[in-house]
Design a protein around this motif. Sequence first.
Motif, PDB file in Angstrom:
ATOM      1  N   ALA A 104       0.827  -1.208   0.000  1.00  0.00           N
ATOM      2  CA  ALA A 104       0.000   0.000   0.000  1.00  0.00           C
ATOM      3  C   ALA A 104       0.856   1.252   0.000  1.00  0.00           C
ATOM      4  CB  ALA A 104      -0.928  -0.013   1.213  1.00  0.00           C
ATOM      5  N   SER A 105       1.934   1.240   0.783  1.00  0.00           N
ATOM      6  CA  SER A 105       2.771   2.431   0.884  1.00  0.00           C
ATOM      7  C   SER A 105       3.535   2.702  -0.406  1.00  0.00           C
ATOM      8  CB  SER A 105       3.743   2.287   2.055  1.00  0.00           C
ATOM      9  OG  SER A 105       3.038   2.309   3.278  1.00  0.00           O
ATOM     10  N   ALA A 106       3.946   1.646  -1.103  1.00  0.00           N
ATOM     11  CA  ALA A 106       4.604   1.842  -2.394  1.00  0.00           C
ATOM     12  C   ALA A 106       3.641   2.522  -3.366  1.00  0.00           C
ATOM     13  CB  ALA A 106       5.075   0.503  -2.956  1.00  0.00           C
ATOM     14  N   MET A 107       2.375   2.112  -3.330  1.00  0.00           N
ATOM     15  CA  MET A 107       1.370   2.755  -4.174  1.00  0.00           C
ATOM     16  C   MET A 107       1.160   4.206  -3.745  1.00  0.00           C
ATOM     17  SD  MET A 107      -0.694   2.513  -6.728  1.00  0.00           S
ATOM     18  CE  MET A 107      -0.790   0.745  -7.036  1.00  0.00           C
ATOM     19  N   ALA A 108       1.147   4.460  -2.441  1.00  0.00           N
ATOM     20  CA  ALA A 108       0.963   5.828  -1.945  1.00  0.00           C
ATOM     21  C   ALA A 108       2.064   6.747  -2.445  1.00  0.00           C
ATOM     22  CB  ALA A 108       0.932   5.827  -0.420  1.00  0.00           C
ATOM     23  N   VAL A 109       3.302   6.255  -2.463  1.00  0.00           N
ATOM     24  CA  VAL A 109       4.426   7.066  -2.931  1.00  0.00           C
ATOM     25  C   VAL A 109       4.248   7.436  -4.401  1.00  0.00           C
ATOM     26  CG1 VAL A 109       6.895   6.978  -3.455  1.00  0.00           C
ATOM     27  CG2 VAL A 109       6.072   6.250  -1.214  1.00  0.00           C
ATOM     28  N   ALA A 167       6.939   5.170   6.232  1.00  0.00           N
ATOM     29  CA  ALA A 167       8.190   5.872   6.543  1.00  0.00           C
ATOM     30  C   ALA A 167       9.334   5.360   5.684  1.00  0.00           C
ATOM     31  CB  ALA A 167       8.516   5.704   8.027  1.00  0.00           C
ATOM     32  N   GLY A 168       9.451   4.041   5.538  1.00  0.00           N
ATOM     33  CA  GLY A 168      10.545   3.471   4.759  1.00  0.00           C
ATOM     34  C   GLY A 168      10.433   3.758   3.277  1.00  0.00           C
ATOM     35  N   ASN A 169       9.254   3.522   2.718  1.00  0.00           N
ATOM     36  CA  ASN A 169       9.071   3.743   1.281  1.00  0.00           C
ATOM     37  C   ASN A 169       9.159   5.221   0.922  1.00  0.00           C
ATOM     38  OD1 ASN A 169       8.117   1.139  -0.382  1.00  0.00           O
ATOM     39  ND2 ASN A 169       7.382   0.928   1.707  1.00  0.00           N
ATOM     40  N   ALA A 170       8.636   6.078   1.782  1.00  0.00           N
ATOM     41  CA  ALA A 170       8.701   7.515   1.517  1.00  0.00           C
ATOM     42  C   ALA A 170      10.125   8.033   1.638  1.00  0.00           C
ATOM     43  CB  ALA A 170       7.783   8.259   2.483  1.00  0.00           C
ATOM     44  N   MET A 181      11.385   5.996  13.511  1.00  0.00           N
ATOM     45  CA  MET A 181      12.403   6.980  13.866  1.00  0.00           C
ATOM     46  C   MET A 181      13.640   6.816  12.986  1.00  0.00           C
ATOM     47  SD  MET A 181      10.666   8.509  16.145  1.00  0.00           S
ATOM     48  CE  MET A 181      11.904   9.687  16.680  1.00  0.00           C
ATOM     49  N   MET A 182      14.013   5.574  12.714  1.00  0.00           N
ATOM     50  CA  MET A 182      15.197   5.326  11.897  1.00  0.00           C
ATOM     51  C   MET A 182      15.005   5.827  10.467  1.00  0.00           C
ATOM     52  SD  MET A 182      18.247   4.220  12.157  1.00  0.00           S
ATOM     53  CE  MET A 182      18.179   3.276  13.687  1.00  0.00           C
ATOM     54  N   PHE A 183      13.778   5.746   9.962  1.00  0.00           N
ATOM     55  CA  PHE A 183      13.506   6.204   8.605  1.00  0.00           C
ATOM     56  C   PHE A 183      13.321   7.719   8.519  1.00  0.00           C
ATOM     57  CE2 PHE A 183      11.496   1.790   7.951  1.00  0.00           C
ATOM     58  CZ  PHE A 183      12.692   1.272   7.486  1.00  0.00           C
ATOM     59  N   GLY A 184      13.430   8.405   9.662  1.00  0.00           N
ATOM     60  CA  GLY A 184      13.373   9.870   9.653  1.00  0.00           C
ATOM     61  C   GLY A 184      11.983  10.460   9.644  1.00  0.00           C
ATOM     62  N   ALA A 185      10.969   9.679  10.031  1.00  0.00           N
ATOM     63  CA  ALA A 185       9.606  10.207  10.054  1.00  0.00           C
ATOM     64  C   ALA A 185       9.401  11.149  11.234  1.00  0.00           C
ATOM     65  CB  ALA A 185       8.609   9.058  10.156  1.00  0.00           C
ATOM     66  N   HIS A 186       8.463  12.067  11.100  1.00  0.00           N
ATOM     67  CA  HIS A 186       7.991  12.867  12.222  1.00  0.00           C
ATOM     68  C   HIS A 186       6.905  12.041  12.903  1.00  0.00           C
ATOM     69  CE1 HIS A 186       9.527  15.884   9.313  1.00  0.00           C
ATOM     70  NE2 HIS A 186       9.976  16.477  10.410  1.00  0.00           N
ATOM     71  N   VAL A 187       7.189  11.518  14.080  1.00  0.00           N
ATOM     72  CA  VAL A 187       6.300  10.561  14.731  1.00  0.00           C
ATOM     73  C   VAL A 187       5.548  11.219  15.883  1.00  0.00           C
ATOM     74  CG1 VAL A 187       6.147   8.328  15.893  1.00  0.00           C
ATOM     75  CG2 VAL A 187       7.870   8.692  14.114  1.00  0.00           C
ATOM     76  N   ILE A 188       4.239  11.059  15.876  1.00  0.00           N
ATOM     77  CA  ILE A 188       3.393  11.558  16.953  1.00  0.00           C
ATOM     78  C   ILE A 188       2.754  10.357  17.633  1.00  0.00           C
ATOM     79  CG2 ILE A 188       1.403  12.961  17.570  1.00  0.00           C
ATOM     80  CD1 ILE A 188       3.160  13.572  14.275  1.00  0.00           C
ATOM     81  N   SER A 189       3.157  10.080  18.883  1.00  0.00           N
ATOM     82  CA  SER A 189       2.589   8.986  19.665  1.00  0.00           C
ATOM     83  C   SER A 189       1.388   9.534  20.433  1.00  0.00           C
ATOM     84  CB  SER A 189       3.634   8.417  20.632  1.00  0.00           C
ATOM     85  OG  SER A 189       3.079   7.381  21.407  1.00  0.00           O
TER      86      SER A 189
END
Length: 412
Positions: free
Chosen positions: A115-120, A144-147, A171-179
């Motif tokens: 799904a994320s590959a399609m989103a990109v 996060a990884g695909n983006a 976090m490793m993929f550099g996303a802005h994460v909101i928990s």
Amino acid sequence: MKNVISAVCVSCGAEHEALPGITTCRKCGGILDIKYDYTYIRSQLTRKQLEERRENSMWRYREFLPVEGTGSRPKLRVGWSPFYEAKALAERLGVAKLYIKDDGVNPTASLKDRASAMAVVKAEEAGADTIACSSTGNAASSLAGNAAAAGFSTYIFVPERAPKGKVAQLMMFGAHVISVQGSYEDTFRLSAEAIDRWGWYNRNAAINPYLMEGKKTVSLEIAEQLHWQMTDYVAVSVGDGCTIGGVFKGFKDLYEAGFIDRLPRLISVQAEGCCPLNRAVAEGRPWEPMEENTLADSIAVGVPRNPDKALNAIRESNGVVVNVSDDEILAAMRLLGTCGVFAEPAGAAGTAGVKKAVEQGLIPADATVTSIVTGSGLKDVANAIKAAGEPIAIPPQMDLLLEAFRKTGGPR
């Protein structure tokens, strides 16, 4: 996109132009479904042509996908995951044949990479530079990884219970994460408000109709890996309904295009502690929200965001609904381990459902079944240890090793 006719509302039937940034129905706000020209697809692709392709990823099925022919492909290799016949496990579960589709080997270790590959791709077509979503974990890490590989910025919202392994990926993929200190429903609502406020590309699978088109590629692969001879049943773990909806869409597309001659029946598997969709089917009434009471975080969705497509898939396929306990999920993790497949709890739920369906007489002993493992056990190491147990721990002394073996039934 010559292969795509329109985006159709599953609620009111209104048709819209399938633009890259379209989300819900502009007439009633309902969920959209991508409608294809199967005559055109048949004119462009045959089973033989497909089998001769060297591209071992989800993009080998481009004629079945809503993407521009000139668009670039994501940098990560998503799809064409392993497909195993598990003969010993089939015997243990009491079915004629059992196949395991291990989607835990995708780049970020889950089916959600599709799904994320399609989103990109669609975000690029829409001219966006930032993609956002809410998730119980896997959709988040896959986005996060695909983006990251494609150079997009991401904002990702997860409930506070999300396993640390999945948050570490984010976090490793550099996303802005909101928990978010609340349920998945709270998380989804906040992400929707943020997406509207800042105009980010929406990767939420229940809102964006293109995400299901990515997920359906798991079914296209299963059919090809079975040499177009479908198993009687396909077992799927179910949370918000997007995955099982996508699985059925893939099989239905193949059927309508003449690539397979029958549709498999779906086995919809939910956790006993969170089964609003299965309960609705079993009791023949509209679904109602439930608490999210299961260790299988990826399917702990008390307010499913794509119920219509999921329920339609179960009913149209003459499917079976099975609810499994957390203990049954942990046991299925161990069973899959005997095949060399390491599944997270939600990934093992499908196999737990197969076992229970046989025990309850819901599927016959001569059935052939495919079980989709949706995520790797490395996503949730804490529950993997809970399922498998702790190792033998001793000081480096032979007499203590011998004593430990006597207690555990090791070599004499």
